[in-house]
Design an enzyme around this catalytic site. Sequence first.
Site, PDB file in Angstrom:
ATOM      1  NE  ARG A 141     -18.877  29.869   7.477  1.00  0.00           N
ATOM      2  CZ  ARG A 141     -20.018  29.747   8.149  1.00  0.00           C
ATOM      3  NH1 ARG A 141     -20.761  30.820   8.402  1.00  0.00           N
ATOM      4  NH2 ARG A 141     -20.432  28.576   8.568  1.00  0.00           N
ATOM      5  CE  LYS A 186     -18.510  26.935  11.700  1.00  0.00           C
ATOM      6  NZ  LYS A 186     -18.876  27.489  12.999  1.00  0.00           N
ATOM      7  CD  GLU A 221     -19.730  35.905  15.894  1.00  0.00           C
ATOM      8  OE1 GLU A 221     -20.570  35.184  15.358  1.00  0.00           O
ATOM      9  OE2 GLU A 221     -18.538  35.918  15.553  1.00  0.00           O
TER      10      GLU A 221
END
Length: 345
Positions: free
Chosen positions: A85, A188, A224
């Site tokens: 990620r 992220k 989310e």
Amino acid sequence: MGNTDKVSLDWSNLDFSYVETDYRYTARWQNGSWSEGELIESALMQVHEGSTVLHYAQSCFEGLKAQTAPSGEVLLFRPDLNCQRMARTTNRLLMPEVPESLFMNGILQTVRANAAWVPPYGSGASLYIRPFLVGVGENLGLRPAPEFEFRVFVSPVGPYYKGGGLNLIDLAVIDLDRAAPKGLGAYKAGANYAGGLLATRMAKELGAQEALYLDPAGHRFLEEAGSANIVLKMKDGRMVTPKSESILPSVTRRSVMTLAEDVLGLPVEERPVPFLEEVDDIEEFAACGTAAVISPVGKVRMNDHWYRFYGEGESIGPVTQQLYDRLTAIQKGEEADPYGWTVVV
Ligand code: PLP
Ligand code: COI
């Protein structure tokens, strides 16, 4: 890692706050290549005032945990997925990829060097690991940094949400977006979190622990929470999680959905979830993430109305409880790990 004397901490009463440990790991990218990484003692960083991280948020991070097993071994949970990620995020932000060997070395060396800070088995606490990468070096215009610093630090932590553990949390939909279509939502990137601070504050002012986001284009579909993905147990027995290109692909969510299907035998679906149209079909609502683990959601506020998933005085639902038990048992090495998810430090 062998037996180690532990530092003196009230392990069972930690919250999610920074605790300074002895060592951190650093490596530098200059002239197209990575330096040999090393452990250092200072928690401070000295960076150029023109660094892109300071002005243009050229910054990304990861988060994972180390936990002590009953055998005394220390276990990481799916660190390969954090590494992948981070590579996706660095490509999106025009930062150099952190090679897997550097990423894993950084984590393993930092955890080993801080063995005295790894919470003992049974304490309920874990060692949070924060790998991050920032653009540094002399610069002014809007372009990628000339140099980058990769660091890993660790901190012993307890529950992320106030009240902690498996207590119900509440979420509030705020009139602010976290992500733009084709923006940074699925990465992220540090910038996402600066943008979310105000929504979190507003959610707290409404009595919730955190903001819940809907899709930024139409504000109809569930996305989310500010620091966790959402999983739903529907009244028809299905386990559903929102499909969206602007949410962070959570390692915890992926694992929870696998366990829901394999261990609990529930049909699982990743699909768009129009919140108001389906709210009455939801039986259990939970937030999941490394920091959040699996946190049952008691109620969600939207348009001045609280939608309740539990009655007064009720606690975590049975499916959320089973998923929590199975997941944390694998993470802590209490149960066999048929998937090979855990890595011994
Ligand atoms: N969503 C956001 C915005 C997060 O910051 C996090 C935390 O990492 C998650 C979801 C959960 O992801 P993971 O389970 O990989 O920790
Ligand atoms: C994590 O769960 O690891 C996160 O990065 C969330 C963060 C906001 C604490």
